[in-house]
Scaffold this motif. Structure first.
Motif, short mmCIF file in Angstrom:
data_model
loop_
_atom_site.label_atom_id
_atom_site.label_comp_id
_atom_site.label_asym_id
_atom_site.label_seq_id
_atom_site.Cartn_x
_atom_site.Cartn_y
_atom_site.Cartn_z
N VAL A 1 -1.31 9.26 -6.16
CA VAL A 1 -2.06 9.77 -5.48
C VAL A 1 -3.34 10.61 -6.16
CG1 VAL A 1 -0.79 10.52 -3.33
CG2 VAL A 1 -0.55 11.89 -5.32
N ALA B 1 -9.88 13.73 -0.55
CA ALA B 1 -8.64 13.10 -0.81
C ALA B 1 -7.81 13.84 -1.50
CB ALA B 1 -9.06 11.77 -1.65
N ASP C 1 -4.79 13.06 0.63
CA ASP C 1 -3.55 12.36 -0.12
C ASP C 1 -2.65 13.30 -0.72
OD1 ASP C 1 -4.70 9.95 0.94
OD2 ASP C 1 -5.80 9.52 -0.82
N LYS D 1 -0.51 13.70 2.63
CA LYS D 1 0.52 12.79 2.40
C LYS D 1 1.47 13.45 1.32
CE LYS D 1 -0.01 8.34 0.59
NZ LYS D 1 -1.03 7.56 -0.09
#
Lengths: 259, 343
Positions: free
Chosen positions: A258, B206, B281, B302
């Motif tokens: 990530v 992100a 994310d 995420k």
């Protein structure tokens, strides 16, 4: 100038909400005014007063929305109306906007409609734009400040927030605007206001009275679903020092891809 | 022949990147309907942007770079989109639910009496209906809606769908059309636009690093003339500790409602039920306890990392990784480590 604002009751934001087929349950959580609407109600009261006019609040929905209307009256909105009829599907945006436009049309001298940014329950703001188009009025969204209302020239100047920055716009009235949190400090209802509001009887306008046919097709709510269960195992990163914990965490994040 | 329209949002002569996610959704719908995808591009550089839309999978494009469309304004944009929809009768119109996308699609759907499915995170065709799933009650549950009609409008949540791969080989047919409204028929005028450059948009980010109430525990001493020492410490903490971590990660800075209401940081940064709903994310929550209202705004992330002094804070239940400790020690160490490792 007559200022109109729309509101609705929603379960308290701390409520646990669970899907139950075509509806949702929120247990014994209290009903509150849609949190975004505290700002639009305050702004409607202020703008009506500044222009020497009155503010009207409208809710479209069943009795549960009287709660939000009474809160609005207690804050100082001058009058409240509920729009409801058998067969109204509030999840159908086109139908909602058709009813709302007819209700606005029934209020004399209305030139400004103020919405909160969105409704936390349906999580949508589409009704604000849909009402503006049904009325044929100018739409100004994400307003962070009303800079000027010039009734003589029929204009409104606002600051609005976009992803890329702040924009100042001048537009013609009548207009529909949606306001952001932070545009004002919403007042708390006064004790006297609450007592007065609790005694108020709120008129209900039906589809016939508004001259609206409910036969608009379009969208159908199929139902609600609970969120897929999240299977999270929490791993607490242990270490001797903040530096060691940081290093171990970065190792994990690189593994997760990530970064 | 009918088509699926996809609106490509532009800003300052460039496509807004999340628009490519909408092209992917349009492509999938068009496949089910057996029709091509037509990109709709308005504003400066419309033709170059339309060409780019072809690289992401559009089969054709309709463009208009009239001066009235240079900056987004709802009236001229909606007037043109509504006309194109009335003329071409597309099966669907898809766009991303950005600030502009939300209002353009809702308005044009109303103009053309078309059903609108907004903020979808899943979209599918079943028979002659389009079905969409979206978050409701601030993301605590999902609602499924279906729509039937000649043209169905669909807005999709940013980062909910992958952008298709870019393939520079493909050239598409581009049709140029005229604007519908002349300048003197447009009632909205832009007075000024202060663009904030360099800041990363929470919706597109992100990676997000957020601070909460714990920001007030900054060990730095507030100056004697600070109006409120706790507020000063927290504001300074966002600038000196949270922002550098976000910068090291190329991410955006978020905040809890508690931090915003206490005046630690501007409302634009608020994540949660009355702030932004985000789905990055990686979400790093620093000094945030994790009230249900905050969780509602970030549970789509995420991977969640929680850094908090209180090992019992509810945020740890959502976290994949947790560090129990003082954010003012852990976060600078994390920033230093990342700079070392990521270069």
């Amino acid at each position: 100038m007559r200022v109109i604002t729309f509101t609705r009751s929603t379960p308290d934001t701390a409520a646990k909400v669970e899907a139950n087929g075509s509806t949702v349950n929120w247990g014994d959580a209290a009903l509150v005014v849609n949190p975004w609407d505290e700002y639009s109600l305050e702004e409607a009261i202020v703008q009506a007063k500044n222009t020497g006019g009155q503010a009207t609040v409208i809710a479209i929905g069943n009795e549960m929305h009287n709660e939000a209307l009474k809160h609005s009256l207690a804050m100082g909105v001058d009058e409240a109306v509920r729009v409801w009829d058998d067969g109204v599907d509030v999840t159908n945006g086109l139908q909602w906007a058709t009813l709302a436009a007819a209700a606005v049309g029934k209020v004399d001298d209305a030139k400004l409609v103020i919405f909160g940014k969105e409704s936390v329950d349906v999580g949508s703001d589409q009704h604000t734009y849909q009402l503006a188009r049904k009325l044929g009025w100018t739409m100004l969204s994400y307003v962070s400040k009303i800079l000027e209302i010039d009734e003589a020239n029929g204009t409104i100047k606002v600051e609005k927030v976009l992803e890329q920055g702040k924009q100042v716009l001048v537009a013609q009235l009548p207009a529909v605007i949606s306001v952001m949190k932070g545009i004002n400090e919403p007042r708390y209802p006064s004790f006297i206001g609450i007592r007065k509001a609790s005694k108020a009887s709120i008129p209900v306008w039906g589809a016939d009275e508004l001259g609206v046919s409910l036969a608009v097709g379009g969208t159908t709510l199929e139902g609600y679903e609970n969120l897929p269960a999240r299977d999270i195992t929490t791993e607490i990163i242990e270490g001797e020092s903040a530096e060691e914990k940081a290093r171990l965490l970065v190792d994990k994040l690189l593994e997760e891809k990530v970064l | 022949m009918s088509a699926v329209f996809v609106w490509i949002e532009t800003f300052d002569g460039q496509a807004v990147a999340s628009s490519w996610e909408a092209v992917g959704v349009a492509k999938a719908l068009a496949g089910d309907f057996g029709v091509p995808v037509t990109a709709i591009v308005m504003g400066g550089q419309a033709e170059a942007i339309a060409k780019e839309a072809g690289y992401y999978g559009a089969d054709g494009a309709i463009v208009c770079d009239d001066a009235t469309l240079a900056d987004f304004r709802l009236e001229p944009y909606a007037a043109l989109l509504s006309k194109l929809v009335s003329d071409e009768k597309p099966k669907a119109v898809v766009g991303v639910a950005t600030n502009r996308g939300r209002e353009l699609l809702a308005s044009s759907a109303t103009d053309t009496d078309s059903p609108f499915l907004s903020e979808a995170i899943e979209v599918s065709v079943s028979g002659d209906a389009v079905r969409a799933v979206r978050p409701a009650y601030a993301g605590k549950v999902l609602s499924a809606m279906s729509a039937k009609g000649d043209t169905i409008f669909v807005s999709v949540r940013g980062r909910a769908f992958p952008a298709p791969e870019r393939n520079e080989g493909k050239d598409i047919a581009i049709t140029t059309v005229d604007a519908v409204l002349a300048e003197d028929a447009i009632t909205t005028k832009i007075d000024s636009f202060a663009v904030e450059s360099g800041s990363v948009n929470l919706n597109d980010a992100a990676i997000i690093v957020s601070g909460g109430r714990g920001m007030a525990n900054n060990p730095a001493d507030a100056p004697a003339d600070a109006e409120d020492a706790a507020v000063w410490k927290a504001q300074q903490g966002f600038a000196d500790v949270i922002q550098p971590l976000a910068d090291a990660l190329g991410g955006a800075v978020g905040a809890s409602r508690a931090a915003v209401d206490a005046g630690y940081i501007d409302y634009e940064h608020q994540v949660g039920q009355t702030g932004k709903n985000v789905n990055p994310d990686l979400y790093i929550a620093c000094g945030i306890s994790g009230a249900i209202q905050h969780q509602a705004g970030m549970r789509g992330s995420k991977i969640v990392v929680a850094i908090n002094k209180d090992g019992d804070a509810p945020i740890f239940k959502l976290a994949r990784y947790g560090i129990v400790g003082d954010l003012y020690e852990v976060v600078p160490a994390l920033t230093a480590e990342l700079k070392k490792r990521l270069g």
